[in-house]
Every structure is written in structure tokens, then in C-alpha cells.
Design an enzyme around this catalytic site. Structure first.
Site, PDB file in Angstrom:
ATOM      1  N   ALA A  89      42.689  38.808  39.161  1.00 36.63           N
ATOM      2  CA  ALA A  89      42.257  40.270  39.918  1.00 36.63           C
ATOM      3  C   ALA A  89      41.543  41.202  40.549  1.00 36.63           C
ATOM      4  O   ALA A  89      40.195  39.923  40.842  1.00 36.63           O
ATOM      5  CB  ALA A  89      42.165  41.483  38.380  1.00 36.63           C
ATOM      6  N   LYS A  90      41.434  41.929  40.979  1.00 37.52           N
ATOM      7  CA  LYS A  90      40.186  42.804  42.010  1.00 37.52           C
ATOM      8  C   LYS A  90      39.828  44.200  42.100  1.00 37.52           C
ATOM      9  O   LYS A  90      41.460  44.295  41.759  1.00 37.52           O
ATOM     10  CB  LYS A  90      40.880  41.945  43.601  1.00 37.52           C
ATOM     11  CG  LYS A  90      38.868  41.827  43.908  1.00 37.52           C
ATOM     12  CD  LYS A  90      38.246  41.114  43.616  1.00 37.52           C
ATOM     13  CE  LYS A  90      37.335  40.556  44.926  1.00 37.52           C
ATOM     14  NZ  LYS A  90      36.667  39.369  44.310  1.00 37.52           N
TER      15      LYS A  90
END
Ligand code: GLU
Length: 428
Positions: free
Chosen positions: A113-114
Site C-alpha cells: 500500500a502507499k
């Protein structure tokens, strides 16, 4: 054609296209199942939040925050939060996808994720920063969680921001859960549950990966020279770790300019300067140079440790270093990489070279889960072991598939993910 939203930019879209292009090439190479390929080509969730924050002067400003959750097939979503005016959806999507490959390659039980907030943290007081981070955490709500999605620092954010996030999350949750959910974020200060060695982990990891490479090619690191782009968390700690290994840093560049000193630039002294003046410009013990001179520096090692898309088609022909260590995420363009490879320059790809951060994030998360505290030597030893194991697997795969090192890294990562998809099946 889908409607273009105002938060999308060409640069962000192009970066995501690059990420997909790299993925497609590796998927072809290993013959990844088409269904799995279709799933992995897009992120699972794209969360965009807008939230108001009161400024010190009493006015109200709206902020836009992102969290893109690419894959959780191997474990909870994991990845950093970027605070920068350039943050946009395409960029965050690319960075989230890269996190999936990175965690898989490092063999830590996390997905990818980011996230980020589109603003410049340098323009805000501590009070404003704190309110921005807390409102963002509140806006994300149950989209993050200690067994669901675990943020960490990235460009522009730091340990203090993680502590504010943790505190906001804990205070919003039930009383009974407060003590066992502090692992909702990693990269915290030591006092609040962070791990020793996490602050330097990304830079230290890049140096470990470099040392492994030099061992493979039977070359001594002692007496070599390096140029480092970016003197933030990654560049600074990479410089210090490389100095301990006998590497002399002769060139440094960042958003304020570029400097060189053929006799070496002391990381400690440069750090004192940058923490006071906000960048390398004006450092007394070096000459100012042009950024293009920096990229053509006559050094052994080039470490891009700043932002994406720096070693481009235009710059790659001028690179004189024999090895590029990707401390940043996505610093080399697809065409730039082809040119470097044609010229016989070795690339230690980002998913390996900067995986030290997320690997020690995993150690922090484990320590929190067990209410344990590791010693620095233990963290460093384990970090080296994880990264060298990944590096060995990459070299084997590179030989077997006769491909680039980045493709080999993706192959290791995708094979692991492919196996889990095959065993779990696609639901329903
Ligand atoms: N932001 C870092 C990265 O790009 C660290 C992520 C983490 O520790 O979760 O790898």
C-alpha cells in the site's frame, strides 16, 4: 474514456504506467497466470479523503489525502505515507504496487500500500502539522488497522508524524484495545514503541545490498567513491553506512543543489549543515556543481535516494558509475534502465535496495505484537539476513531466466504471490 479527475496528473499517470509496464514484462517472463495478472494490474482499494484543518491564523484549509491498497494476498497492506505537494493518485498507485513486490521479495508477511497528503510540510508549524496528521488519520478511520493496513514514514513524513497517527488511532478505538494496537503504524519513535535501527534501516539496507553485490563480483568496497542524490532519511543513513564500509562520498545532490569534494564529504558534517539549512546548498567544505554534472560524476557508485524518474534517457548515457543502487522508489525510467544495461552498468533495483525500511518495519510490528524489545545488533543482523537471502534468490533467478536484475527481483516476488493465489484460489 474515464473522466479525468482534477487530482490526476500526467506525471502520476505515467509513473503508474511505468509500474504496470515493469510488472507486465516480469509476468510474461515467468508466465504468470492470466487471472492473477488481471488482479494484480490494478490496486484493490483507492481511498481519497478531503478534510478541513484550522491554520494558526484561524483560517480553514482543505487537504486531500490518499491511501491506495494494492494487494493483501500475503498479509496486511503495508507502506509509507508521503507528504509532498506532488503527491497524486497515479504516483501513489505506482508506489503501492511497488510495495507489494517489495514485501513479497523481502519475504515479510505483508501486502502493499502507499498513501500521502498533497501539501508541503515545510510550510507549516508543528501545531498545524499535528492537526493535519490527526485529521487525516481520523478521515482514514477503519481503513487502517494493526492487522489490516499499517502506514509508515516516507518522503516528508517522519517518526513524530507516526506517533501522532498512532495516538489518534488509539484514542479513537476502544479502551481495551489501546495497548495492543500501537503497531497500527511503524517507524515510530523508540519511546512510543518504535524499533531501534528503524530510522537508519532503508539506508543501512541499501549499503548491505551494495556490500553483497561487491562480494559477488569479488570487488573490495574499500577505497571506492560514491555520488548520492537526496540527503534525507535514506541518503543520509546510506552515506553513513557506506562510510563505515570504507566508501568515500564525493558528490551529493538534493532539491537545493549539488556539491562535490574529491577528497570526500563527511556525512556527519553534512548532516549538521542540512539539518540547520534545509539542504546541501551552501555547505562550506565542497564546491557547488550543476545537477547534470552530478549525474555524470566520475565515481564507482551512484545512489539515487530522492524521488522518481531521475536516471532518464537523457542522463543514462552520461552515468560513469559502474553500479547504481536504487535507494529511492522508481528513480530509473524504463528507457534509462535499458541504456544503463546496454552500457554494462549494474542496477541494484529499488524493490531490493530500499527494502530495508519495510523489513525493519516488520521487526517493529513483531516487537509491538510481542511486547518485546530487540537490540540494535539483532535488528541489523536480521536485516542483513533478510536482504542477503532476497539478493541470493535474485541472482539465482537472474541466471536461470537470463534477464535483468529487476526482472529477476519481480520474478521472485511474483512467484511467491502466484503460489499463494494458486493455493488460496480466487474467491468466490
Ligand atoms: N516508505 C518506505 C518504503 O517505501 C517504508 C515502508 C514501510 O516501512 O512500511 O519502502
Amino acid at each position: 474514456m474515464p473522466t479525468r479527475r482534477s487530482q490526476d496528473t500526467d506525471a502520476g499517470d505515467a509513473l503508474f504506467e511505468t509500474a504496470v509496464e515493469q510488472f507486465d514484462a516480469a509476468a510474461d517472463l515467468i508466465g504468470l497466470d492470466d487471472k492473477i495478472r488481471t488482479i494484480l494490474r490494478s490496486p484493490k482499494n483507492e481511498i481519497i479523503v478531503s478534510f478541513p484543518v484550522e491554520m494558526d491564523d484561524g483560517t480553514l484549509r482543505m487537504f486531500r489525502g490518499y491511501r491506495v491498497q494494492h494487494s493483501d494476498i500475503l498479509g496486511p497492506f503495508k507502506g509509507g505515507l508521503r507528504f509532498s505537494p506532488d503527491v497524486d493518485l497515479g504516483e501513489v498507485k505506482a508506489l503501492a504496487m511497488w510495495m507489494t513486490w517489495k514485501t513479497s521479495l523481502a519475504n515479510v508477511p505483508f501486502g502493499g500500500a502507499k498513501g500521502g497528503i498533497a501539501f508541503n510540510p515545510r510550510e507549516h508549524s508543528d501545531g498545524e502539522l499535528q492537526r493535519i496528521v490527526r485529521r487525516f488519520t481520523h478521515a482514514l478511520g477503519s481503513n487502517i488497522g494493526p492487522e489490516h493496513d499499517i502506514p509508515a514514514p516516507d518522503i516528508g513524513s517522519n517518526a513524530q508524524a507516526m506517533v501522532w497517527m498512532m495516538d489518534t488511532y488509539l484514542n479513537a478505538g476502544g479502551m481495551g484495545d489501546r495497548q495492543n494496537t500501537r503497531r497500527v503504524v511503524t517507524g515510530k519513535t523508540i519511546e512510543t514503541g518504535g524499533s531501534v535501527g528503524r530510522d537508519k534501516a532503508t539506508g543501512q539496507g541499501a549499503a548491505f545490498v551494495l556490500a553483497h553485490h561487491f562480494e559477488q563480483i569479488n570487488r573490495d568496497l574499500r577505497g571506492t567513491t560514491a555520488a548520492i542524490q537526496g540527503f534525507g532519511n535514506v541518503g543520509e543513513h546510506c552515506a553513513r553506512a557506506m562510510a563505515r564500509m570504507g566508501v568515500t562520498m564525493t558528490h551529493v545532490a538534493d532539491h537545493t543543489g549539488a556539491i562535490m569534494n574529491g577528497h570526500g564529504i563527511d556525512p556527519e558534517r553534512l548532516w549538521e549543515h542540512t539539518s540547520r539549512h534545509g539542504g546541501v546548498a551552501g555547505f562550506g567544505d565542497a564546491d557547488e556543481i550543476d545537477v547534470e554534472e552530478f549525474f555524470s560524476a566520475d565515481v564507482d557508485i551512484l545512489v539515487p535516494a530522492a524521488i522518481e524518474n531521475q536516471i532518464t534517457e537523457e542522463r543514462a548515457p552520461n552515468v560513469k558509475a559502474s553500479v547504481v543502487v536504487e535507494g529511492a522508489n522508481g528513480p530509473t525510467s524504463v528507457r534509462g534502465e535499458e541504456i544503463l544495461i546496454d552500457r554494462g552498468i549494474e542496477i541494484l533495483p529499488d524493490v531490493l535496495a530500499n527494502a530495508g525500511g519495510v523489513t525493519v518495519s516488520y521487526f517493529e510490528w513483531l516487537q509491538n505484537k510481542m511486547s518485546a524489545r530487540w537490540r540494535l545488533a539483532q535488528v541489523d543482523d536480521e536485516l542483513r539476513r533478510y536482504l542477503w537471502e532476497a539478493a541470493d534468490q535474485i541472482e539465482e533467478e537472474k541466471k536461470r531466466l537470463a534477464c535483468s536484475r529487476r526482472e529477476a527481483a519481480y520474478a521472485v516476488a511474483l512467484n511467491r504471490i502466484g503460489t499463494v493465489f494458486a493455493q488460496r484460489g480466487i474467491w468466490p
